[in-house]
Design a protein around this motif. Sequence first.
Motif, PDB file in Angstrom:
ATOM      1  N   MET A  79       9.910  -0.914  -0.346  1.00 22.49           N
ATOM      2  CA  MET A  79      11.320  -0.709  -0.090  1.00 22.49           C
ATOM      3  C   MET A  79      12.217  -1.653  -0.345  1.00 22.49           C
ATOM      4  SD  MET A  79      12.815   0.498   3.650  1.00 22.49           S
ATOM      5  CE  MET A  79      11.857   1.940   3.914  1.00 22.49           C
ATOM      6  N   GLU A  80      11.747  -3.033   0.087  1.00 22.02           N
ATOM      7  CA  GLU A  80      12.460  -4.136  -0.320  1.00 22.02           C
ATOM      8  C   GLU A  80      12.955  -4.428  -1.689  1.00 22.02           C
ATOM      9  OE1 GLU A  80      12.220  -8.725   0.733  1.00 22.02           O
ATOM     10  OE2 GLU A  80      11.747  -7.451   2.547  1.00 22.02           O
ATOM     11  N   GLN A  83      -1.631 -11.221  16.300  1.00 20.27           N
ATOM     12  CA  GLN A  83      -0.329 -12.033  17.021  1.00 20.27           C
ATOM     13  C   GLN A  83       0.930 -11.562  17.062  1.00 20.27           C
ATOM     14  OE1 GLN A  83      -0.225 -16.136  16.048  1.00 20.27           O
ATOM     15  NE2 GLN A  83       1.163 -16.540  17.929  1.00 20.27           N
ATOM     16  N   ALA A  84       1.429 -11.118  15.876  1.00 16.54           N
ATOM     17  CA  ALA A  84       2.548 -10.683  15.553  1.00 16.54           C
ATOM     18  C   ALA A  84       2.892  -9.385  16.221  1.00 16.54           C
ATOM     19  CB  ALA A  84       2.946 -10.607  14.002  1.00 16.54           C
ATOM     20  N   LEU A  85       1.778  -8.361  16.055  1.00 15.21           N
ATOM     21  CA  LEU A  85       1.993  -6.977  16.452  1.00 15.21           C
ATOM     22  C   LEU A  85       2.030  -7.154  17.977  1.00 15.21           C
ATOM     23  CD1 LEU A  85      -0.736  -5.367  13.993  1.00 15.21           C
ATOM     24  CD2 LEU A  85       1.704  -5.168  14.036  1.00 15.21           C
ATOM     25  N   ALA A  86       1.366  -7.900  18.575  1.00 16.24           N
ATOM     26  CA  ALA A  86       1.388  -8.179  20.059  1.00 16.24           C
ATOM     27  C   ALA A  86       2.633  -8.515  20.686  1.00 16.24           C
ATOM     28  CB  ALA A  86       0.116  -9.151  20.595  1.00 16.24           C
ATOM     29  N   LEU A  87       3.430  -9.223  19.689  1.00 16.42           N
ATOM     30  CA  LEU A  87       4.646  -9.454  20.211  1.00 16.42           C
ATOM     31  C   LEU A  87       5.730  -8.416  19.562  1.00 16.42           C
ATOM     32  CD1 LEU A  87       4.455 -13.521  19.098  1.00 16.42           C
ATOM     33  CD2 LEU A  87       4.556 -12.442  21.555  1.00 16.42           C
ATOM     34  N   GLY A  88       5.349  -7.631  19.180  1.00 15.60           N
ATOM     35  CA  GLY A  88       6.227  -6.307  18.932  1.00 15.60           C
ATOM     36  C   GLY A  88       6.949  -6.419  17.536  1.00 15.60           C
ATOM     37  N   VAL A  89       6.493  -7.069  16.681  1.00 14.77           N
ATOM     38  CA  VAL A  89       6.779  -7.191  15.225  1.00 14.77           C
ATOM     39  C   VAL A  89       6.188  -5.837  14.594  1.00 14.77           C
ATOM     40  CG1 VAL A  89       7.000  -8.435  13.148  1.00 14.77           C
ATOM     41  CG2 VAL A  89       6.860  -9.731  15.235  1.00 14.77           C
ATOM     42  N   GLY A  90       7.110  -5.245  13.907  1.00 15.42           N
ATOM     43  CA  GLY A  90       6.464  -4.145  13.143  1.00 15.42           C
ATOM     44  C   GLY A  90       5.954  -4.396  11.871  1.00 15.42           C
ATOM     45  N   THR A  91       5.029  -3.280  11.549  1.00 17.45           N
ATOM     46  CA  THR A  91       4.212  -3.555  10.089  1.00 17.45           C
ATOM     47  C   THR A  91       5.478  -3.730   9.074  1.00 17.45           C
ATOM     48  OG1 THR A  91       4.201  -0.956  10.026  1.00 17.45           O
ATOM     49  CG2 THR A  91       2.271  -2.271  11.236  1.00 17.45           C
ATOM     50  N   ASP A  92       6.470  -3.013   9.086  1.00 20.55           N
ATOM     51  CA  ASP A  92       7.300  -3.038   7.721  1.00 20.55           C
ATOM     52  C   ASP A  92       7.975  -4.702   7.695  1.00 20.55           C
ATOM     53  OD1 ASP A  92       7.035  -0.609   7.003  1.00 20.55           O
ATOM     54  OD2 ASP A  92       8.854   0.200   7.987  1.00 20.55           O
ATOM     55  N   ARG A  93       7.965  -5.354   8.989  1.00 27.03           N
ATOM     56  CA  ARG A  93       8.601  -6.605   8.982  1.00 27.03           C
ATOM     57  C   ARG A  93       7.670  -7.531   8.419  1.00 27.03           C
ATOM     58  NH1 ARG A  93      10.374 -10.584   7.930  1.00 27.03           N
ATOM     59  NH2 ARG A  93      11.705 -12.137   8.936  1.00 27.03           N
ATOM     60  N   LEU A  94       6.399  -7.352   8.781  1.00 31.82           N
ATOM     61  CA  LEU A  94       5.169  -8.147   8.267  1.00 31.82           C
ATOM     62  C   LEU A  94       5.223  -8.035   6.781  1.00 31.82           C
ATOM     63  CD1 LEU A  94       2.771  -7.428  11.295  1.00 31.82           C
ATOM     64  CD2 LEU A  94       4.332  -9.693  10.707  1.00 31.82           C
ATOM     65  N   ARG A  95       5.480  -7.031   5.979  1.00 33.66           N
ATOM     66  CA  ARG A  95       5.424  -6.941   4.591  1.00 33.66           C
ATOM     67  C   ARG A  95       6.872  -7.638   3.898  1.00 33.66           C
ATOM     68  NH1 ARG A  95       2.869  -1.654   5.739  1.00 33.66           N
ATOM     69  NH2 ARG A  95       5.160  -0.757   5.920  1.00 33.66           N
ATOM     70  N   ASP A 107      18.636  -1.851  -6.213  1.00 33.73           N
ATOM     71  CA  ASP A 107      20.056  -1.111  -6.013  1.00 33.73           C
ATOM     72  C   ASP A 107      21.155  -1.880  -5.571  1.00 33.73           C
ATOM     73  OD1 ASP A 107      18.574   1.140  -6.320  1.00 33.73           O
ATOM     74  OD2 ASP A 107      18.198   1.589  -4.170  1.00 33.73           O
ATOM     75  N   GLY A 108      20.857  -3.365  -5.661  1.00 30.73           N
ATOM     76  CA  GLY A 108      22.021  -4.263  -5.407  1.00 30.73           C
ATOM     77  C   GLY A 108      22.325  -4.720  -4.062  1.00 30.73           C
ATOM     78  N   TRP A 109      21.440  -4.317  -3.116  1.00 34.43           N
ATOM     79  CA  TRP A 109      21.540  -4.987  -1.746  1.00 34.43           C
ATOM     80  C   TRP A 109      20.161  -5.342  -0.936  1.00 34.43           C
ATOM     81  CZ3 TRP A 109      19.536  -2.169   2.752  1.00 34.43           C
ATOM     82  CH2 TRP A 109      18.882  -1.081   2.307  1.00 34.43           C
ATOM     83  N   VAL A 110      20.207  -6.184  -0.048  1.00 33.46           N
ATOM     84  CA  VAL A 110      18.820  -6.635   0.440  1.00 33.46           C
ATOM     85  C   VAL A 110      19.116  -6.261   1.975  1.00 33.46           C
ATOM     86  CG1 VAL A 110      17.455  -8.433   1.138  1.00 33.46           C
ATOM     87  CG2 VAL A 110      18.583  -8.394  -1.195  1.00 33.46           C
ATOM     88  N   PRO A 111      18.032  -5.481   2.443  1.00 29.71           N
ATOM     89  CA  PRO A 111      18.225  -5.143   3.876  1.00 29.71           C
ATOM     90  C   PRO A 111      18.189  -6.423   4.735  1.00 29.71           C
ATOM     91  CG  PRO A 111      16.011  -4.655   2.974  1.00 29.71           C
ATOM     92  CD  PRO A 111      16.728  -5.102   1.800  1.00 29.71           C
ATOM     93  N   ARG A 112      18.869  -6.268   5.959  1.00 30.16           N
ATOM     94  CA  ARG A 112      18.839  -7.414   6.976  1.00 30.16           C
ATOM     95  C   ARG A 112      17.193  -7.420   7.575  1.00 30.16           C
ATOM     96  NH1 ARG A 112      19.049  -8.120  12.010  1.00 30.16           N
ATOM     97  NH2 ARG A 112      19.298  -5.683  12.532  1.00 30.16           N
ATOM     98  N   ARG A 113      16.869  -8.705   7.568  1.00 31.04           N
ATOM     99  CA  ARG A 113      15.409  -8.804   8.418  1.00 31.04           C
ATOM    100  C   ARG A 113      15.778  -9.213   9.665  1.00 31.04           C
ATOM    101  NH1 ARG A 113      14.348 -12.004   3.396  1.00 31.04           N
ATOM    102  NH2 ARG A 113      13.446 -10.971   1.809  1.00 31.04           N
TER     103      ARG A 113
END
Length: 317
Positions: free
Chosen positions: A1-2, A30-42, A8-14
Amino acid sequence: MEAQAREDGWVPRRDPLPEPLRRAPFALAQALALGVGTDRLRGGDLVRPFRGVRVARGGPPSLVRHCHAYARRMRDVEFFSHLTAAELWGVPLPTEWCDGADLHVSTVGPRRAAKARGVIGHQIFDERLVIATRYGLPLSDAATTWCHLAGSLSDDDLVAAGDHLVLTPARQVPRDPRPYCALEELTERVAAFRGRGSVRARRVIAQVRDGAESRRETLLRLRLLADGLPEPEIGVNVFDASGTWIARVDMIYPAWKVLVEYDGDQHRTSTAQYERDIRRLDDLREAGHRVVRIRNSTLAVAPRLVGHALRAAGAPV
């Protein structure tokens, strides 16, 4: 997606990572336990040094950081060993660690060796092995690490590694006391070692000395000995006739008052250091010592220069 977004000329906000994950490597769990989503980890701002581990981009790469990244997935029975442990002990090796180089990771006895991309696994059968801690990382003790190096380093580089580990420095660093192992401890460890390189280790240990402050100093001493010159004392404090301390010198032949000093890069990069060294050498000469200064460019002819000074001082060489 990124990637598509960039096309497409834009970068989504992380979304910003939670504070505990911003400065150190972290496991996905550890990240998942802190609520970080799988998309963010990619996200492209995260590096994937090992499976199941992420590191935020930024900052210069370092061996310690890379080891901490692997440590996020280490089993309790694993520890760093061989060349990796040597680098963590600060051993001056012929080549320095480079980003992405394989890590040496060991287990004890019959436990399955580490197996992962970027890792060289070992099984060690050695009852005398001690697991030490450095930079918060588990690694083989200094004496065992030196024994393991005997299977891969040349004789001279192995001596330089030993000199580093047994050095009692002129000034101690409170949080990093030295020597990492005493010469007597290393000698006893080598006598009992039966692994790869044990024959070389037992031969080379006789040349290891306490007092050399750098790899170049060790290589200089070995070059002098290989050319048949007598062995100098190393890391010695020199005093004048009144007992006033003048300097700690790299090497000295006290019977003939001949000093040998290796000039490192600090003499070219620090004007203040250069001026202090000039005053120190003047004081040594005033106290009646002959001073031979060796640089990297004159290392090949060092035996001739030192031999000339010794003969001029009356030494039978």
